[in-house]
Motif scaffolding. Structure first.
Motif, PDB file in Angstrom:
ATOM      1  N   VAL A 123     -56.359  60.231  77.149  1.00 35.78           N
ATOM      2  CA  VAL A 123     -56.596  58.850  77.569  1.00 35.78           C
ATOM      3  C   VAL A 123     -57.773  58.312  76.763  1.00 35.78           C
ATOM      4  CG1 VAL A 123     -57.233  57.346  79.489  1.00 35.78           C
ATOM      5  CG2 VAL A 123     -55.727  59.306  79.897  1.00 35.78           C
ATOM      6  N   PRO A 124     -57.523  57.323  75.889  1.00 32.50           N
ATOM      7  CA  PRO A 124     -58.615  56.774  75.081  1.00 32.50           C
ATOM      8  C   PRO A 124     -59.556  55.929  75.930  1.00 32.50           C
ATOM      9  CG  PRO A 124     -56.586  55.570  74.667  1.00 32.50           C
ATOM     10  CD  PRO A 124     -56.240  56.692  75.604  1.00 32.50           C
ATOM     11  N   GLU A 125     -60.704  55.611  75.377  1.00 31.97           N
ATOM     12  CA  GLU A 125     -61.671  54.779  76.092  1.00 31.97           C
ATOM     13  C   GLU A 125     -61.189  53.337  76.215  1.00 31.97           C
ATOM     14  OE1 GLU A 125     -65.506  55.197  74.277  1.00 31.97           O
ATOM     15  OE2 GLU A 125     -65.699  57.279  74.931  1.00 31.97           O
ATOM     16  N   ARG A 126     -60.389  52.882  75.265  1.00 28.44           N
ATOM     17  CA  ARG A 126     -59.850  51.513  75.301  1.00 28.44           C
ATOM     18  C   ARG A 126     -58.391  51.525  74.888  1.00 28.44           C
ATOM     19  NH1 ARG A 126     -64.542  47.890  72.423  1.00 28.44           N
ATOM     20  NH2 ARG A 126     -66.070  48.261  74.051  1.00 28.44           N
ATOM     21  N   PHE A 127     -57.580  50.758  75.621  1.00 32.83           N
ATOM     22  CA  PHE A 127     -56.183  50.587  75.242  1.00 32.83           C
ATOM     23  C   PHE A 127     -55.619  49.374  75.974  1.00 32.83           C
ATOM     24  CE2 PHE A 127     -56.229  53.393  78.871  1.00 32.83           C
ATOM     25  CZ  PHE A 127     -55.196  52.946  79.671  1.00 32.83           C
ATOM     26  N   GLU A 128     -54.453  48.926  75.536  1.00 30.83           N
ATOM     27  CA  GLU A 128     -53.796  47.774  76.149  1.00 30.83           C
ATOM     28  C   GLU A 128     -52.378  48.133  76.547  1.00 30.83           C
ATOM     29  OE1 GLU A 128     -53.979  43.960  74.294  1.00 30.83           O
ATOM     30  OE2 GLU A 128     -56.004  44.328  73.516  1.00 30.83           O
ATOM     31  N   ARG A 129     -51.900  47.424  77.581  1.00 33.12           N
ATOM     32  CA  ARG A 129     -50.528  47.560  78.054  1.00 33.12           C
ATOM     33  C   ARG A 129     -49.995  46.177  78.384  1.00 33.12           C
ATOM     34  NH1 ARG A 129     -51.187  52.160  82.750  1.00 33.12           N
ATOM     35  NH2 ARG A 129     -51.048  53.976  81.409  1.00 33.12           N
ATOM     36  N   ASP A 130     -48.693  46.027  78.285  1.00 31.47           N
ATOM     37  CA  ASP A 130     -48.022  44.843  78.819  1.00 31.47           C
ATOM     38  C   ASP A 130     -47.416  45.243  80.154  1.00 31.47           C
ATOM     39  OD1 ASP A 130     -48.565  43.133  76.715  1.00 31.47           O
ATOM     40  OD2 ASP A 130     -46.737  43.628  75.639  1.00 31.47           O
ATOM     41  N   VAL A 131     -47.627  44.428  81.175  1.00 31.71           N
ATOM     42  CA  VAL A 131     -47.058  44.690  82.495  1.00 31.71           C
ATOM     43  C   VAL A 131     -46.348  43.431  82.982  1.00 31.71           C
ATOM     44  CG1 VAL A 131     -48.801  46.412  83.100  1.00 31.71           C
ATOM     45  CG2 VAL A 131     -49.133  44.058  83.778  1.00 31.71           C
ATOM     46  N   THR A 132     -45.347  43.617  83.822  1.00 32.56           N
ATOM     47  CA  THR A 132     -44.645  42.476  84.403  1.00 32.56           C
ATOM     48  C   THR A 132     -45.184  42.264  85.813  1.00 32.56           C
ATOM     49  OG1 THR A 132     -42.833  43.940  85.039  1.00 32.56           O
ATOM     50  CG2 THR A 132     -42.551  42.670  83.025  1.00 32.56           C
ATOM     51  N   ALA A 133     -46.100  41.317  85.903  1.00 32.97           N
ATOM     52  CA  ALA A 133     -46.718  40.941  87.178  1.00 32.97           C
ATOM     53  C   ALA A 133     -47.489  39.652  86.946  1.00 32.97           C
ATOM     54  CB  ALA A 133     -47.659  42.028  87.676  1.00 32.97           C
ATOM     55  N   SER A 134     -47.688  38.904  88.005  1.00 37.49           N
ATOM     56  CA  SER A 134     -48.584  37.753  87.924  1.00 37.49           C
ATOM     57  C   SER A 134     -50.013  38.278  88.088  1.00 37.49           C
ATOM     58  CB  SER A 134     -48.259  36.741  89.022  1.00 37.49           C
ATOM     59  OG  SER A 134     -48.621  37.269  90.288  1.00 37.49           O
ATOM     60  N   PRO A 135     -51.019  37.506  87.724  1.00 34.04           N
ATOM     61  CA  PRO A 135     -52.395  37.956  87.952  1.00 34.04           C
ATOM     62  C   PRO A 135     -52.663  38.273  89.426  1.00 34.04           C
ATOM     63  CG  PRO A 135     -52.395  36.124  86.420  1.00 34.04           C
ATOM     64  CD  PRO A 135     -50.989  36.255  86.945  1.00 34.04           C
ATOM     65  N   ALA A 136     -52.129  37.462  90.335  1.00 30.98           N
ATOM     66  CA  ALA A 136     -52.338  37.706  91.773  1.00 30.98           C
ATOM     67  C   ALA A 136     -51.658  38.994  92.221  1.00 30.98           C
ATOM     68  CB  ALA A 136     -51.824  36.520  92.587  1.00 30.98           C
ATOM     69  N   GLU A 137     -50.452  39.253  91.734  1.00 31.56           N
ATOM     70  CA  GLU A 137     -49.752  40.497  92.076  1.00 31.56           C
ATOM     71  C   GLU A 137     -50.512  41.705  91.545  1.00 31.56           C
ATOM     72  OE1 GLU A 137     -45.091  39.075  92.067  1.00 31.56           O
ATOM     73  OE2 GLU A 137     -46.057  39.571  90.161  1.00 31.56           O
ATOM     74  N   PHE A 138     -50.980  41.613  90.296  1.00 32.28           N
ATOM     75  CA  PHE A 138     -51.714  42.730  89.707  1.00 32.28           C
ATOM     76  C   PHE A 138     -52.977  43.014  90.507  1.00 32.28           C
ATOM     77  CE2 PHE A 138     -54.669  44.888  86.960  1.00 32.28           C
ATOM     78  CZ  PHE A 138     -53.875  45.813  86.305  1.00 32.28           C
ATOM     79  N   GLU A 139     -53.731  41.969  90.838  1.00 26.06           N
ATOM     80  CA  GLU A 139     -54.967  42.165  91.609  1.00 26.06           C
ATOM     81  C   GLU A 139     -54.674  42.778  92.972  1.00 26.06           C
ATOM     82  OE1 GLU A 139     -58.880  39.818  93.379  1.00 26.06           O
ATOM     83  OE2 GLU A 139     -57.368  38.673  92.281  1.00 26.06           O
ATOM     84  N   ARG A 140     -53.673  42.270  93.669  1.00 26.73           N
ATOM     85  CA  ARG A 140     -53.317  42.811  94.983  1.00 26.73           C
ATOM     86  C   ARG A 140     -52.981  44.299  94.888  1.00 26.73           C
ATOM     87  NH1 ARG A 140     -47.961  40.850  96.220  1.00 26.73           N
ATOM     88  NH2 ARG A 140     -47.433  42.712  95.053  1.00 26.73           N
ATOM     89  N   ASP A 141     -52.130  44.656  93.918  1.00 26.38           N
ATOM     90  CA  ASP A 141     -51.731  46.054  93.760  1.00 26.38           C
ATOM     91  C   ASP A 141     -52.898  46.932  93.326  1.00 26.38           C
ATOM     92  OD1 ASP A 141     -49.191  45.250  94.507  1.00 26.38           O
ATOM     93  OD2 ASP A 141     -48.365  45.342  92.474  1.00 26.38           O
ATOM     94  N   LEU A 142     -53.772  46.400  92.471  1.00 19.37           N
ATOM     95  CA  LEU A 142     -54.952  47.151  92.034  1.00 19.37           C
ATOM     96  C   LEU A 142     -55.857  47.462  93.221  1.00 19.37           C
ATOM     97  CD1 LEU A 142     -56.686  48.301  89.707  1.00 19.37           C
ATOM     98  CD2 LEU A 142     -57.720  46.020  89.513  1.00 19.37           C
ATOM     99  N   ARG A 143     -56.085  46.482  94.068  1.00 20.61           N
ATOM    100  CA  ARG A 143     -56.946  46.692  95.243  1.00 20.61           C
ATOM    101  C   ARG A 143     -56.337  47.714  96.205  1.00 20.61           C
ATOM    102  NH1 ARG A 143     -61.256  43.462  95.334  1.00 20.61           N
ATOM    103  NH2 ARG A 143     -61.237  41.587  94.056  1.00 20.61           N
ATOM    104  N   LYS A 144     -55.035  47.711  96.348  1.00 20.01           N
ATOM    105  CA  LYS A 144     -54.366  48.693  97.214  1.00 20.01           C
ATOM    106  C   LYS A 144     -54.422  50.096  96.608  1.00 20.01           C
ATOM    107  CE  LYS A 144     -50.947  45.703  99.411  1.00 20.01           C
ATOM    108  NZ  LYS A 144     -49.502  45.420  99.509  1.00 20.01           N
ATOM    109  N   ALA A 145     -54.322  50.177  95.286  1.00 16.99           N
ATOM    110  CA  ALA A 145     -54.221  51.469  94.608  1.00 16.99           C
ATOM    111  C   ALA A 145     -55.557  52.147  94.361  1.00 16.99           C
ATOM    112  CB  ALA A 145     -53.515  51.283  93.261  1.00 16.99           C
ATOM    113  N   SER A 146     -56.614  51.375  94.236  1.00 11.83           N
ATOM    114  CA  SER A 146     -57.897  51.920  93.805  1.00 11.83           C
ATOM    115  C   SER A 146     -58.532  52.821  94.870  1.00 11.83           C
ATOM    116  CB  SER A 146     -58.856  50.780  93.466  1.00 11.83           C
ATOM    117  OG  SER A 146     -60.096  51.321  93.068  1.00 11.83           O
ATOM    118  N   PRO A 147     -59.055  53.968  94.435  1.00  9.44           N
ATOM    119  CA  PRO A 147     -59.759  54.851  95.353  1.00  9.44           C
ATOM    120  C   PRO A 147     -61.196  54.387  95.606  1.00  9.44           C
ATOM    121  CG  PRO A 147     -59.803  55.794  93.168  1.00  9.44           C
ATOM    122  CD  PRO A 147     -58.969  54.532  93.088  1.00  9.44           C
TER     123      PRO A 147
END
Length: 102
Positions: free
Chosen positions: A8-32
């Motif tokens: 896992v590099p220190e920096r990288f990019e990905r394309d994801v299919t989600a709106s910013p609100a969906e990504f934030e919601r899922d990130l908050r649920k997933a984060s430890p």
């Protein structure tokens, strides 16, 4: 989300299919750990010695027939911790943020 293969590099990019609100919601649920909103489309997670900054950029929509999916460019920037620390956090986030399909 793509599952991690290789270091896992220190920096990288990905394309994801989600709106910013969906990504934030899922990130908050997933984060430890606590997800800090640093600015618009910029989030920070601190898990032990590892800090992860996530930057979102809208990339438009993808169309598959009548289906239209919003696309985001997501830049991950790690600092602190080891490669195995980065891997542990990313694997956890990837599994929890995995979307249906197949």
């Amino acid at each position: 989300m793509a599952f991690v293969s290789g270091p896992v590099p220190e920096r990288f990019e990905r394309d994801v299919t989600a709106s910013p609100a969906e990504f934030e919601r899922d990130l908050r649920k997933a984060s430890p750990c606590t997800v800090e909103a640093v600015g618009p489309d910029h989030f920070r997670l601190c898990a032990g010695p590892t800090r992860l900054d996530i930057h979102l950029a809208a990339r438009g929509a993808r169309r598959l027939g009548l289906l239209q999916l919003q696309t985001l460019g997501v830049r991950y920037e790690f600092s602190g911790g080891t490669e195995s620390d980065r891997r542990a956090l990313l694997v956890l986030l990837d599994r929890a943020m995995q979307r249906g399909g197949g």
